[in-house]
Design an enzyme around this catalytic site. Structure first.
Site, PDB file in Angstrom:
ATOM      1  N   ARG A  69      49.803 -50.175  41.942  1.00  0.00           N
ATOM      2  CA  ARG A  69      48.318 -50.531  42.630  1.00  0.00           C
ATOM      3  C   ARG A  69      48.512 -50.671  44.097  1.00  0.00           C
ATOM      4  NH1 ARG A  69      45.894 -52.823  37.594  1.00  0.00           N
ATOM      5  NH2 ARG A  69      43.899 -53.367  38.138  1.00  0.00           N
ATOM      6  N   ARG A  71      37.690 -57.455  43.131  1.00  0.00           N
ATOM      7  CA  ARG A  71      38.575 -56.522  42.476  1.00  0.00           C
ATOM      8  C   ARG A  71      38.289 -55.149  43.178  1.00  0.00           C
ATOM      9  NH1 ARG A  71      37.324 -57.208  36.342  1.00  0.00           N
ATOM     10  NH2 ARG A  71      39.345 -55.701  36.058  1.00  0.00           N
TER      11      ARG A  71
END
Ligand code: AMP
Length: 209
Positions: free
Chosen positions: A88, A166
């Site tokens: 990520r 997020r």
């Protein structure tokens, strides 16, 4: 086959991963699932993880990299894997590259599910899961049956407030992986806004090359 699943929260990675692992007999490694299991375990590490996930922040690279390294050393991934939610960040991608080189293997495809932010909000805030089976539902698009509806739960980070954070993390830290893998010739872009079955067929075609 060594596969990576890339895409924003709510893009449908978890749903599609179930079909991919069945079709290609490849184990799924979801760092989010591993982190949530550690949180449920109530360990010190679990408590540390929770402080990040509840805030919609990414867990520090060193912790996640170590977790993935241990998982990739297990026997069941010798024939391949589907990494869901990892890497990520660019440092995570570099760490994975090192692990792959060390193990003498290389990635086959990086599957990018493309979904607009406006669509993600409705998908995420309606998401519920059955704590007994792990099955994931959506209150509007895939409602749980009557005998399950009373016990479904919402992930604590699936609120509108945490989703905003997020998505910020995704655009700032994860999106740079798109050019990173594009340059390596590994990126496969898949339009992630059709029906689950349509998206599945596009993914299968991309994996078969
Ligand atoms: P997910 O289930 O993939 O949406 O992950 C849920 C949460 O776990 C994320 O919002 C992060 O806090 C954490 N997490 C999962 N995978 C990673 C990762 N590769 N790096 C950092 N944090 C992660």
């Amino acid at each position: 086959m060594d596969l990576i699943f890339l895409g924003p929260p709510g893009a449908g990675k978890g749903t599609q991963a179930k079909w991919i692992i069945e079709e290609f007999a490849t184990p799924q490694i979801s760092t989010g699932d591993i982190i949530r299991a550690a949180i449920r375990g109530g360990t010190e590490l679990g408590k540390e993880f929770k402080s990040y996930t509840d805030a919609g922040k990414l867990v520090p690279d060193e912790l996640v990299n170590r977790m993935v390294k241990d998982r990739l050393a297990q026997d069941d991934v010798k024939g391949g894997f589907l990494l869901d939610g990892f890497p990520r960040t660019v440092p995570q991608a570099d760490a994975l590259d090192g692990m792959q080189t060390e193990a003498g293997r290389r990635l086959n495809h990086v599957l990018l599910l493309e979904v607009a932010d406006s669509v993600l909000l409705e998908r995420i805030t309606g998401r519920r899961s059955d704590p007994e089976t792990g099955r994931v539902y959506h209150i509007k698009f895939d409602p749980p049956p009557a005998d399950v509806a009373d016990r479904v739960i919402q992930r604590s980070d699936d609120t509108e407030e945490v989703l905003g954070q997020r998505l910020e993390e995704y655009h700032a830290k994860t999106a740079p992986l798109i050019p990173y893998y594009e340059e390596k010739g590994l990126l496969r872009r898949i339009a992630g806004e059709g029906s689950p079955e349509e998206i599945r067929d596009l993914l299968f075609a991309a994996i078969r090359g």
